[in-house]
Design an enzyme around this catalytic site. Sequence first.
Site, PDB file in Angstrom:
ATOM      1  N   HIS A 183       0.826  -1.203   0.000  1.00  0.00           N
ATOM      2  CA  HIS A 183       0.000   0.000   0.000  1.00  0.00           C
ATOM      3  C   HIS A 183       0.867   1.261   0.000  1.00  0.00           C
ATOM      4  O   HIS A 183       0.479   2.287  -0.566  1.00  0.00           O
ATOM      5  CB  HIS A 183      -0.949   0.002   1.196  1.00  0.00           C
ATOM      6  CG  HIS A 183      -2.211  -0.754   0.951  1.00  0.00           C
ATOM      7  ND1 HIS A 183      -2.920  -1.362   1.946  1.00  0.00           N
ATOM      8  CD2 HIS A 183      -2.886  -1.010  -0.192  1.00  0.00           C
ATOM      9  CE1 HIS A 183      -3.992  -1.956   1.423  1.00  0.00           C
ATOM     10  NE2 HIS A 183      -3.975  -1.753   0.133  1.00  0.00           N
ATOM     11  N   ARG A 285     -11.440   0.768 -13.724  1.00  0.00           N
ATOM     12  CA  ARG A 285     -11.730  -0.403 -12.887  1.00  0.00           C
ATOM     13  C   ARG A 285     -13.096  -0.198 -12.226  1.00  0.00           C
ATOM     14  O   ARG A 285     -13.311   0.811 -11.555  1.00  0.00           O
ATOM     15  CB  ARG A 285     -10.665  -0.571 -11.817  1.00  0.00           C
ATOM     16  CG  ARG A 285      -9.225  -0.572 -12.339  1.00  0.00           C
ATOM     17  CD  ARG A 285      -8.250  -0.684 -11.170  1.00  0.00           C
ATOM     18  NE  ARG A 285      -6.878  -0.495 -11.560  1.00  0.00           N
ATOM     19  CZ  ARG A 285      -6.240   0.667 -11.554  1.00  0.00           C
ATOM     20  NH1 ARG A 285      -6.892   1.761 -11.172  1.00  0.00           N
ATOM     21  NH2 ARG A 285      -4.985   0.761 -11.916  1.00  0.00           N
ATOM     22  N   ARG A 321     -13.194  -1.931 -17.822  1.00  0.00           N
ATOM     23  CA  ARG A 321     -13.031  -3.353 -17.536  1.00  0.00           C
ATOM     24  C   ARG A 321     -14.199  -3.808 -16.673  1.00  0.00           C
ATOM     25  O   ARG A 321     -14.460  -3.222 -15.620  1.00  0.00           O
ATOM     26  CB  ARG A 321     -11.711  -3.598 -16.785  1.00  0.00           C
ATOM     27  CG  ARG A 321     -11.452  -5.081 -16.480  1.00  0.00           C
ATOM     28  CD  ARG A 321     -10.156  -5.257 -15.709  1.00  0.00           C
ATOM     29  NE  ARG A 321     -10.236  -4.723 -14.347  1.00  0.00           N
ATOM     30  CZ  ARG A 321      -9.180  -4.588 -13.548  1.00  0.00           C
ATOM     31  NH1 ARG A 321      -7.977  -4.904 -13.972  1.00  0.00           N
ATOM     32  NH2 ARG A 321      -9.332  -4.113 -12.323  1.00  0.00           N
ATOM     33  N   GLU A 410      -3.754 -11.089 -20.018  1.00  0.00           N
ATOM     34  CA  GLU A 410      -3.053 -11.179 -18.741  1.00  0.00           C
ATOM     35  C   GLU A 410      -2.464 -12.562 -18.509  1.00  0.00           C
ATOM     36  O   GLU A 410      -1.684 -12.757 -17.574  1.00  0.00           O
ATOM     37  CB  GLU A 410      -4.016 -10.853 -17.591  1.00  0.00           C
ATOM     38  CG  GLU A 410      -4.654  -9.486 -17.706  1.00  0.00           C
ATOM     39  CD  GLU A 410      -5.843  -9.335 -16.781  1.00  0.00           C
ATOM     40  OE1 GLU A 410      -5.670  -8.733 -15.706  1.00  0.00           O
ATOM     41  OE2 GLU A 410      -6.936  -9.818 -17.136  1.00  0.00           O
ATOM     42  N   ASN A 433       0.929  -6.333 -15.218  1.00  0.00           N
ATOM     43  CA  ASN A 433       1.123  -6.814 -13.846  1.00  0.00           C
ATOM     44  C   ASN A 433       0.815  -8.309 -13.753  1.00  0.00           C
ATOM     45  O   ASN A 433       1.623  -9.108 -13.278  1.00  0.00           O
ATOM     46  CB  ASN A 433       0.221  -6.045 -12.878  1.00  0.00           C
ATOM     47  CG  ASN A 433       0.484  -4.558 -12.887  1.00  0.00           C
ATOM     48  OD1 ASN A 433       1.363  -4.076 -13.588  1.00  0.00           O
ATOM     49  ND2 ASN A 433      -0.280  -3.819 -12.110  1.00  0.00           N
ATOM     50  N   ASP A 434      -0.377  -8.694 -14.199  1.00  0.00           N
ATOM     51  CA  ASP A 434      -0.744 -10.109 -14.138  1.00  0.00           C
ATOM     52  C   ASP A 434       0.015 -10.936 -15.166  1.00  0.00           C
ATOM     53  O   ASP A 434       0.382 -12.086 -14.896  1.00  0.00           O
ATOM     54  CB  ASP A 434      -2.253 -10.276 -14.339  1.00  0.00           C
ATOM     55  CG  ASP A 434      -3.019 -10.266 -13.020  1.00  0.00           C
ATOM     56  OD1 ASP A 434      -2.472 -10.764 -12.018  1.00  0.00           O
ATOM     57  OD2 ASP A 434      -4.151  -9.768 -12.991  1.00  0.00           O
ATOM     58  N   ARG A 444       2.436 -11.394  -7.739  1.00  0.00           N
ATOM     59  CA  ARG A 444       2.768  -9.975  -7.860  1.00  0.00           C
ATOM     60  C   ARG A 444       2.521  -9.198  -6.575  1.00  0.00           C
ATOM     61  O   ARG A 444       2.903  -8.030  -6.471  1.00  0.00           O
ATOM     62  CB  ARG A 444       1.980  -9.337  -9.010  1.00  0.00           C
ATOM     63  CG  ARG A 444       0.484  -9.212  -8.817  1.00  0.00           C
ATOM     64  CD  ARG A 444      -0.149  -8.730 -10.107  1.00  0.00           C
ATOM     65  NE  ARG A 444      -1.583  -8.541 -10.045  1.00  0.00           N
ATOM     66  CZ  ARG A 444      -2.174  -7.372  -9.814  1.00  0.00           C
ATOM     67  NH1 ARG A 444      -1.444  -6.300  -9.619  1.00  0.00           N
ATOM     68  NH2 ARG A 444      -3.484  -7.269  -9.805  1.00  0.00           N
TER      69      ARG A 444
END
Length: 561
Positions: A183, A285, A321, A410, A433-434, A444
Amino acid sequence: MEFRGTGIGQGVAVGPVVRMAERLPEPVDRPSHLDPAREEERARASLSVVAGELQRMGAQAGGAAQDVLEAQAMMAEDPTLVDDIVKRLADGKTAERAVFEAFASFRDMLAAMGGYMGERAADLDDVSQRVVAHLLKVPAPGVPNPGHPFVLVARDLAPADTALLDLGQVLGLVTIDGGPTSHTAILAREKSIVAVVGAADAATLADGDTVIVDAANDLVVQDPTPEQVAEARERIAERAARAAAPVTPGALADGTPVPLLANLGSADGAEEAARLGAEGVGLFRTEFLFLDANTAPSVTEQQAQYTRMLSAFPGRKVVVRVLDAGADKPLSFLNDAPEENPALGLRGIRALRHSEVILREQLTALAAADAATDADLWVMAPMIATVEETRYFTNLCRELGIKVAGVMVETPSAALIADHILKVADFASIGTNDLTQYTMAADRLLGTVANLQDAWHPAVLRLVAQVGEAGRVDGRPVGICGEAAADPLLAVVLVGLGATSLSMSPSALADVRASLARHTREDAERIARAALAAEGAAEAKQAAQEAAAASAPTPTGTPVP
């Protein structure tokens, strides 16, 4: 002396070190002189106060920080944790000790799970510290205020501390623990804080040490030379000038357009993204509408939020998405059944097919929002692995009125058969990322394998190239919407591999725009070939840097020899 870590963003900072205050000591394990009912009253009161404080800080911070802090507030009053605290109080423990033990037990359980849940263990520690501090009537550990600009060095930062950093005082941030998906890293990236995380050797830094925090090169320099400081300050000035320059559309030096889009998690960030030069949205998102809900939001509720987003980008592309639930984002009404390995389980399009009514309602709401606005709506499905899944999603989109339907690439399988997938889908967007996680078999969200989570690896780049070539042959757009697009040099490589647009955190737009403008398409393809020929991620990045230096213009516009 130099310390290596993981740089967040492309910035550089110079300043004196101020160390974060140490954590509160562990509460003494002694019998309480109060009865359990009174101790329970104290514990519940402090838990409630801390939850309220976190909620208020979240509202003040907004954006992704608000989501993180609200999740922490929920931790403070989690019924399972409260029940555990009450049981320990019944055994005669003090409220301070019972809170400490209950949170520590839950933290250890999460840490053992690894992945996303393991990363959240640090968040629990922060909540525990705040509750114990309130019970003891002492200040909770927090960011120091020395009265002058400084570089903050900490073991790690709690989300509440990161969210509310005074950017007029904190020049940069160095953490000893944490990874690129903690985070701390996520919020630092959103707030454009110059940061290097996971720099283990930085534990030796002391208050007053002068350091250079070089996020672009994953480096912290202790006691730099005057020449190093001068170079860093020059880079700071150059970056400020780029950020202040008039915003122009993304393009290569030869005029080849490369639209630069924004990754957004809610409609709240649309105005700021447009101000920073986003030419549209490459990844919206939609999870924020569904998380922490017991039931799926109605079509009307969804339509209102989608309309708000689309209205902020009239005439521009907005790629939405559909709900990507599962793995680190289980939902009680969709897929909360325990799984041995949720990253490989019922997530993305698989979960939506399992509960098709949720997908149908989301597509219906999107189609209605599209009809009510002037934006150019594109919709894509997450975690596609087969042509059959692609056909299922695109057919459903057509049935429900979605004009442009695409897929997220992905998984390695989707990249390897992109030539077939892009004969069915209208476009592809690569989630680096994925894709990196699945290519490298490295979670990840797990700091212990963060060194493998690097989109520079030639194995990942080869898959990107395969998708890019399929897009070129089939005449389909291929975008990048993972964090790789925010790396200015890697952005050039991705364009050289066939990407036709790049989407990133809005704070990265200026750096990427400037990087693209220094290279032609021929340059980008040559730099990409250099990276592809390397044997590892570090070697690929170095090869790209050397190839880019050979074509980058000098200030007078003359190529560097």
